[in-house]
Structure formats: C-alpha cells, structure tokens
Design an enzyme around this catalytic site. Structure first.
Site, PDB file in Angstrom:
ATOM      1  N   LYS A 118     -16.010  -4.427   4.403  1.00  0.00           N
ATOM      2  CA  LYS A 118     -16.329  -3.589   3.115  1.00  0.00           C
ATOM      3  C   LYS A 118     -17.807  -3.334   2.753  1.00  0.00           C
ATOM      4  CE  LYS A 118     -11.960  -3.896   0.421  1.00  0.00           C
ATOM      5  NZ  LYS A 118     -11.548  -3.724  -0.790  1.00  0.00           N
ATOM      6  N   LYS A 200      -6.127  -0.686  10.817  1.00  0.00           N
ATOM      7  CA  LYS A 200      -5.319  -0.981   9.753  1.00  0.00           C
ATOM      8  C   LYS A 200      -4.934   0.389   8.944  1.00  0.00           C
ATOM      9  CE  LYS A 200      -6.156  -2.963   5.799  1.00  0.00           C
ATOM     10  NZ  LYS A 200      -6.583  -4.016   4.779  1.00  0.00           N
ATOM     11  N   LYS A 203      -5.504   3.315   2.673  1.00  0.00           N
ATOM     12  CA  LYS A 203      -5.403   4.354   1.821  1.00  0.00           C
ATOM     13  C   LYS A 203      -6.843   5.039   1.839  1.00  0.00           C
ATOM     14  CE  LYS A 203      -5.496   0.810  -1.493  1.00  0.00           C
ATOM     15  NZ  LYS A 203      -4.453  -0.060  -2.289  1.00  0.00           N
TER      16      LYS A 203
HETATM   17  P1  TYM Z   1      -4.319  -4.965  -1.171  1.00  0.00           P
HETATM   18  O1  TYM Z   1      -4.244  -4.449  -2.557  1.00  0.00           O
HETATM   19  O2  TYM Z   1      -5.339  -4.408  -0.539  1.00  0.00           O
HETATM   20  O3  TYM Z   1      -2.923  -4.875  -0.663  1.00  0.00           O
HETATM   21  C1  TYM Z   1      -1.636  -5.489  -1.180  1.00  0.00           C
HETATM   22  C2  TYM Z   1      -0.825  -5.984  -0.109  1.00  0.00           C
HETATM   23  O4  TYM Z   1      -0.475  -5.080   0.745  1.00  0.00           O
HETATM   24  C3  TYM Z   1      -0.656  -5.832   2.012  1.00  0.00           C
HETATM   25  N1  TYM Z   1      -1.219  -4.803   2.910  1.00  0.00           N
HETATM   26  C4  TYM Z   1      -0.753  -4.469   4.267  1.00  0.00           C
HETATM   27  N2  TYM Z   1       0.078  -5.112   4.962  1.00  0.00           N
HETATM   28  C5  TYM Z   1       0.242  -4.610   6.218  1.00  0.00           C
HETATM   29  N3  TYM Z   1      -0.109  -3.455   6.839  1.00  0.00           N
HETATM   30  C6  TYM Z   1      -1.128  -2.917   6.111  1.00  0.00           C
HETATM   31  N4  TYM Z   1      -1.624  -1.866   6.708  1.00  0.00           N
HETATM   32  C7  TYM Z   1      -1.372  -3.349   4.602  1.00  0.00           C
HETATM   33  N5  TYM Z   1      -2.307  -2.893   3.934  1.00  0.00           N
HETATM   34  C8  TYM Z   1      -2.373  -3.650   2.915  1.00  0.00           C
HETATM   35  C9  TYM Z   1      -1.857  -6.749   1.689  1.00  0.00           C
HETATM   36  O5  TYM Z   1      -2.011  -7.846   2.835  1.00  0.00           O
HETATM   37  C10 TYM Z   1      -1.466  -7.091   0.376  1.00  0.00           C
HETATM   38  O6  TYM Z   1      -0.631  -8.405   0.700  1.00  0.00           O
HETATM   39  N6  TYM Z   1      -6.841  -9.281  -2.176  1.00  0.00           N
HETATM   40  C11 TYM Z   1      -5.477  -8.345  -2.269  1.00  0.00           C
HETATM   41  C12 TYM Z   1      -5.099  -8.347  -3.655  1.00  0.00           C
HETATM   42  C13 TYM Z   1      -5.038  -9.757  -4.261  1.00  0.00           C
HETATM   43  C14 TYM Z   1      -4.296 -10.921  -3.951  1.00  0.00           C
HETATM   44  C15 TYM Z   1      -4.192 -11.827  -4.862  1.00  0.00           C
HETATM   45  C16 TYM Z   1      -3.162 -10.910  -3.010  1.00  0.00           C
HETATM   46  C17 TYM Z   1      -5.676  -9.996  -5.209  1.00  0.00           C
HETATM   47  N7  TYM Z   1      -5.631 -11.511  -5.746  1.00  0.00           N
HETATM   48  C18 TYM Z   1      -3.834 -13.244  -4.866  1.00  0.00           C
HETATM   49  C19 TYM Z   1      -2.190 -12.505  -3.047  1.00  0.00           C
HETATM   50  C20 TYM Z   1      -2.768 -13.109  -3.859  1.00  0.00           C
HETATM   51  C21 TYM Z   1      -5.685  -7.235  -1.653  1.00  0.00           C
HETATM   52  O7  TYM Z   1      -6.694  -6.561  -1.699  1.00  0.00           O
HETATM   53  O8  TYM Z   1      -4.514  -6.605  -1.265  1.00  0.00           O
END
Ligand code: TYM
Length: 334
Positions: A118, A200, A203
């Site tokens: 990032k 990956k 969005k």
């Molecule tokens: P975020 O918002 O980017 O994504 C949410 C969830 O979707 C999963 N994910 C994917 N899984 C498979 N393939 C993909 N291409 C893909 N893109 C996204 C992510 O692994 C995630 O589980 N930091 C986290 C949000 C967060 C969080 C937390 C998660 C904040 N606090 C505490 C767990 C526990 C995030 O940016 O996810």
C-alpha cells in the site's frame, strides 16, 4: 444472556467499507461469516477507521458504509443472532489500538507485506495510520476475546502479528487476551484477478473486468468470466503456473463444494468456453439472492441505523471489559 450463548465459542471479524465489495471478499470471508453463525457467537464490524488510511471522499465514504451494512444483511446475517456494528462507534477500538501500539515493535510493522504494497501504491500518503494499521486490527480482534477470526489468506500475516502482540502482553501481565485462531477457507482464500491472475482480486483494480462485485448484474458477471485470462492448453485441471485456470477452478470449487479433481472430471471433454460459462453461471446464481435482498435493505436507512446502533451497544459491553482489564494490568489508576 442465555446459557447457550455463554457456552458457544466466539468469532470476530471485520471488513472495510472502501469501494464495492468483491467476489474475493465474499468467498474469502463473508461466506464463512454466514456459515459460522450456525455454530458460534459472531461479532462482525464494518472497519471504517481502517478505511481512512487511504483518502476517502466524504460523501462516497458515507454511502459505502450504508452499502456495506446492507450487503452484510443481504448475505443472510441476522441481527437477532449476530452482533453487527460500525468500528468507529465503539471508541475502545482506538483506545486499545494506542495501548497495543506501545507493545508492537517498529520492525514487526515494517515487515507487513500489505504496508509495503500500500505504501508503494499510495507513495504520496504513507501515513502513520497505514503503518500502524495492523495494531488497530489487533485491537479490533483482542477486544472481543474471540476463538476464531474468519478472513482471507491476505490477512494471515496480520493475524500472526495479533497473536504475537497478545502473547507478548500475556507474558508480561498474565492471561489477559485469548490467543485467536485464523479461520481461512480451504478454497476461495485467495481469489485472483480475472485479468492478471498472479495478483489478488481487488476492488481498487482500474480494469473493471479484473474483478467481480458482489452486486454486479448477471450480464456483467458473465462478460467478466468469458473474458477471463487463461492459457492456451484448453485443459481444465489444476497445474503449476496455470494461474488463470487454477483461479477459475478455485472459484467454482468454493461455490459448488466440488474438489479440484471432481471439477476436472466434470469438464474432461469440454473446452475453456464451456467452463468459463459454467463458472460465470455458478457465481451469478450464488450472488443472485444477495443482490436481490440488497435492494430491500439499502432502501431502509433507518433500519440499518437501528441495527448498527444496537450492535455497537452490545459490542461495547465486551470492549469496555477488555480495555478496563488491560489498563488495570498496565497500572493506570481509575
Ligand atoms: P478487507 O476489507 O480488505 O477484506 C475483507 C475480507 O475479505 C478478504 N478478501 C479476500 N479473500 C479472498 N480473496 C480475495 N481476493 C480477497 N480480498 C479480500 C480479506 O481477507 C478479509 O477477510 N484489515 C481487514 C479488515 C479488518 C479485519 C479486522 C479483519 C479490520 N479489522 C479484524 C479481521 C479482523 C481488511 O482490510 O479486509
């Protein structure tokens, strides 16, 4: 609180409200979020504080928050069984994040691959929040003392850091935090871009054909799968370096529950055209009920607000308890 709830194991997870949610979010995390409600006590947050580590346009940000809440209800999360809330509504997330940042090492945070990615992508805004993001995530999780955290594979490193920080804290002060286990699906944990399958699915990809939104129309989903990048072998089976076809098989397996071998057998005498159509149709059918009920949930903002306010009240109960224990252990006076 009923006896049943007290004895259930606990689950916590969160999702950022930045942009449209994707098929990757759905298969990597949200499908498990829903499945886990059958067996566990589940607490889920919309991680709006995390989203401002990159610039958000205020009105789009507000809109996305409502959209994300509506998607969570549309995938079938029932606020009667699940605690759903907005991260910034429970002040203890920021508070515990500060406390834990004093137990997180600079070197640990520097090794986080998401920070490296990032900060390369937003080179003009490498802010302290982006660097400390995993500490806020550790706080999110540890506040609720969960047993499991359902996430996609890209969050595994952050979960490991959470466990390390919690273990370090416990080592100094005794058993304060439960050490949570990541819960990563066997298939669908890393859904890749349909156009560049070594990356990956995200969005933020400028090429709209690279990613499928949960709310995409059926015709758009079909078009994106038909255009998906594969290779010239025209053979439907998993293989080293066959990133495009491996990804499509993974998506199809995650939806149908079939193993990669079963998928290979099903399409033994078929070509890529037939397979891409089958994957597209499976995704369309999987997401159809979500898209249809989204419209109903997003139309009633008051209901969304009631749900997340009530969720924050429930979440606060756990969060306060943990923060007060942590502060007492460190030596703060009341
Ligand atoms: P975020 O918002 O980017 O994504 C949410 C969830 O979707 C999963 N994910 C994917 N899984 C498979 N393939 C993909 N291409 C893909 N893109 C996204 C992510 O692994 C995630 O589980 N930091 C986290 C949000 C967060 C969080 C937390 C998660 C904040 N606090 C505490 C767990 C526990 C995030 O940016 O996810």
């Amino acid at each position: 609180m009923s006896e049943e709830i007290i004895t259930k194991k606990r689950v916590f997870s969160a999702i950022q409200p930045s942009g449209m949610l994707t098929l990757g979010n759905y298969l990597g995390a949200l499908k498990n979020w829903k499945a886990m409600t059958e067996e566990f006590e589940c607490i889920y947050a919309v991680a709006d504080l995390h989203a401002i580590t990159v610039r958000q346009e205020p009105s789009a940000f507000r809109k996305q928050l409502y959209n994300t809440c509506a998607v969570l209800l549309a995938i079938g999360l029932d606020p009667k069984d699940v605690t759903l809330f907005v991260q910034s509504h429970v002040a203890e997330h920021s508070q515990l994040s500060w406390l834990l940042s004093c137990y997180t090492q600079f070197g640990e945070l520097s090794r986080m691959t998401q920070f490296k990615d990032k900060s390369a992508k937003h080179a003009d805004n490498v802010n302290l929040g982006l660097f400390g993001y995993p500490t806020l995530m550790a706080a999110d999780i540890l506040l609720y003392q969960p047993d499991f955290v359902p996430v996609g594979a890209d969050q595994k490193q952050h979960l490991e850091l959470t466990r390390d920080v919690a273990t370090r804290f416990n080592h100094i002060y005794g058993d304060v935090f439960k050490i949570p286990e990541p819960y990563i699906p066997k298939v669908g944990a890393r859904v890749m871009s349909l156009q560049e399958p070594t990356a990956k699915m995200s969005k933020s990809d400028a090429n709209v054909n690279a990613w499928v939104a949960i709310l995409d129309k059926p015709e758009d989903i079909m078009r994106k799968f038909k255009k998906a990048v594969t290779d010239s072998e025209n053979k439907i089976c998993v293989g080293e370096g066959r990133d495009g076809i491996n990804n499509l098989i993974g998506i199809y397996s995650a939806i149908t529950g079939k193993t990669a071998d079963e998928v290979a057998a099903e399409f033994e005498n078929k070509g890529y055209g037939d397979f891409k159509t089958a994957v597209g149709e499976a995704v369309v059918e999987e997401l159809r009920p979500v898209r249809e009920s989204f419209d109903t949930f997003i139309a009633d903002k008051k209901q969304l607000e009631d749900i997340y306010h009530e969720g924050a009240e429930k979440a606060e109960y756990y969060a306060r308890r943990t923060v007060s224990k942590v502060m007492k252990k460190i030596g703060f006076v009341r």
